[in-house]
Design an enzyme around this catalytic site. Structure first.
Site, mmCIF file in Angstrom:
data_model
loop_
_atom_site.group_PDB
_atom_site.id
_atom_site.type_symbol
_atom_site.label_atom_id
_atom_site.label_comp_id
_atom_site.label_asym_id
_atom_site.label_seq_id
_atom_site.Cartn_x
_atom_site.Cartn_y
_atom_site.Cartn_z
ATOM 1 N N SER A 126 0.921 -1.274 -0.013
ATOM 2 C CA SER A 126 -0.150 0.005 -0.122
ATOM 3 C C SER A 126 0.892 1.379 0.016
ATOM 4 O O SER A 126 0.453 2.216 -0.595
ATOM 5 C CB SER A 126 -0.794 -0.062 1.437
ATOM 6 O OG SER A 126 -0.465 0.212 2.375
ATOM 7 N N ASN B 60 -0.219 7.991 -7.215
ATOM 8 C CA ASN B 60 -0.761 9.431 -7.124
ATOM 9 C C ASN B 60 0.337 9.974 -8.077
ATOM 10 O O ASN B 60 -0.106 10.999 -8.977
ATOM 11 C CB ASN B 60 -0.464 10.008 -5.737
ATOM 12 C CG ASN B 60 -1.798 10.083 -4.870
ATOM 13 O OD1 ASN B 60 -2.557 10.755 -5.239
ATOM 14 N ND2 ASN B 60 -1.903 9.117 -4.068
ATOM 15 N N ARG C 273 0.346 3.625 -3.199
ATOM 16 C CA ARG C 273 -0.219 4.802 -3.012
ATOM 17 C C ARG C 273 0.499 6.047 -3.660
ATOM 18 O O ARG C 273 0.088 6.728 -4.332
ATOM 19 C CB ARG C 273 -0.347 4.901 -1.660
ATOM 20 C CG ARG C 273 -1.133 6.399 -1.421
ATOM 21 C CD ARG C 273 -1.258 6.869 -0.011
ATOM 22 N NE ARG C 273 -1.995 5.656 0.731
ATOM 23 C CZ ARG C 273 -1.469 4.340 1.705
ATOM 24 N NH1 ARG C 273 -0.276 4.696 1.846
ATOM 25 N NH2 ARG C 273 -2.188 3.929 2.052
#
Lengths: 281, 156
Positions: free
Chosen positions: A204, A212, A208
């Site tokens: 994660s 992004n 993440r």
């Protein structure tokens, strides 16, 4: 692409080119291929960060600080506050780790703010065919950091709890059982949950940040595509030009928030994970 | 990839953002930093001032103590002097008084002894007369003794 760089570019070609890494050692297979641009930019930014940090801390005065020292002090104080609030154990590692992660991730994300064509264009004229300037938009970078954090989590857990308790928790938490039989019955589930938990964390963290930054970069590329190959004597150029300007402006402003936030989240989650690893269940 | 309008617009957008940050973001950061610097400078100055004040107060206190000590010594000296004076005066008074009382006592003794002598003289003469009477009663030869008695009376 590099061979036909003076040919009019197609939209797909442009995007593909922008998303291609400068690779070396391709002959040795996918695993041994190095994304030289990510590596070099990350290295350069890390050196920049270390250089400024060391220089400022060397020069740090207990008297009235300079503006740069003040700025650094504010950042350090902020990170230190977060660490103190979140991490309750004692660790010499976590403060410096947090500020390094924040500084480095922020700097790498910041590369996204630089107009998306500038550095690749300059590189191309210097003879480098591909260049991606945002190391955090490369999953290799984010996974590298996340795996390092993952290893640190295990190390902190081991040193804070001791070998027996550390491995014991694999079988006894999160489901706490009373009695020998129940403990044995719960052990597989605990182990399974724990393994999933441990595996999910670096995943994660890495995805993440990568997601992004990759999305941000992609949107910058899509904004750039608006006037791709346009000539000054075409009407569309004069329509899409202002649109590109406005959208590029808005997205860049918005991206200030994103890059800071992502750097903060990466740092914060690292602290939280380490804190959880250090605490007893 | 060639230099085209895309690159220019990207640059324009980028500089617009830089301008925005410079115009609206940077001043806040600089203001915060300057305020912090000011606070630190003020704090340091206050600390210096406090240190100087403390030193001054220490000096003053030491001076006060010193002057108080001098004053106390003076007062003590004065008290000693006064006590000595008082003692001297008391001594002098006592001696004068003693002398006066001695003189008075002497005078009284003198007068008393004088009076006692007078008394004694009278009584001795009376005794002599009485003795003479007794002798005279046995030997009524007043004439024979008259000369003697007269002589006696005159001698007394």
């Amino acid at each position: 692409m590099s061979a036909e760089q003076h040919a009019p570019e197609s939209m797909t070609g442009y995007i593909k080119h922008h998303l291609a890494h400068l690779q070396v050692n391709q002959d040795a297979g996918i695993f041994w291929t190095v994304h030289l641009d990510s590596v070099l930019f990350k290295l350069a930014l890390a050196l920049l960060f270390v250089f400024f940090f060391l220089r400022l801390s060397r020069r740090a005065t207990s008297g009235v600080p300079g503006k740069l020292q003040c700025a650094l002090e504010m950042v350090v104080e902020f990170v230190d506050g977060v660490v103190k609030e979140t991490f309750h154990g004692h660790s010499k590692l976590i403060g410096p780790l947090a500020i390094s992660i924040f500084g480095l991730v922020f700097l790498m994300n910041f590369m996204d703010m630089i107009p998306v064509d500038w550095l690749p264009w300059a590189a191309q004229h210097a003879g480098v065919p591909y260049l991606r300037v945002v190391p955090t938009a490369d999953p290799n970078t984010t996974f590298g950091m996340a795996i390092t954090v993952f290893l640190l989590i295990q190390w902190v857990g081991l040193t804070h709890k001791g070998v027996g308790k550390f491995f014991g928790e694999f079988l006894t938490a999160p489901f706490h059982a009373e009695g020998g039989l129940m403990k044995v019955a719960m052990a597989p589930f605990n182990l399974l949950l724990r393994l999933i938990e441990e595996a999910v964390r670096p995943l994660s963290l890495a995805l993440r940040l990568f997601g992004n930054m990759y999305a941000g970069e992609l949107i910058f590329i899509l904004i750039a595509v608006m006037t791709l190959g346009a000539g000054l004597n075409e009407l569309m150029t004069w329509i899409m030009g202002p649109v590109q300007f406005v959208s590029g402006f808005i997205w860049t402003v918005f991206h200030i928030l994103v890059i800071t936030l992502q750097a903060f989240i990466f740092m914060m989650l690292t602290i939280v994970y380490l804190s959880m690893a250090a605490e007893h269940h | 990839m060639s230099l085209n309008i895309t690159l220019v617009i990207q640059g324009l957008a980028f500089f617009a953002v830089v301008w925005l940050v410079m115009k609206f973001g940077w001043p806040h950061i600089i203001a915060a930093i300057e305020e912090r610097q000011k606070k630190i400078a003020e704090g340091l100055a206050a600390a210096d001032r406090a240190k100087a004040e403390l030193a001054a107060a220490d000096n003053k206190a030491a001076e006060e103590v010193k002057s108080a000590r001098v004053k106390a010594a003076e007062i003590l000296d004065k008290a000693h002097q006064q006590a000595n004076q008082a003692i001297e005066k008391a001594k002098g008074d006592a001696i004068t008084e003693g002398n006066r009382q001695l003189a008075a006592a002497r005078a009284e003794i003198e007068s008393l002894s004088h009076r006692a002598k007078e008394e004694l003289r009278k009584q001795v003469s009376l005794l002599a007369v009485a003795g003479a009477e007794k002798i005279l009663k046995r030997e009524i030869d007043a004439n024979a003794h008259k000369a003697l008695l007269d002589q006696l009376a005159s001698e007394i």
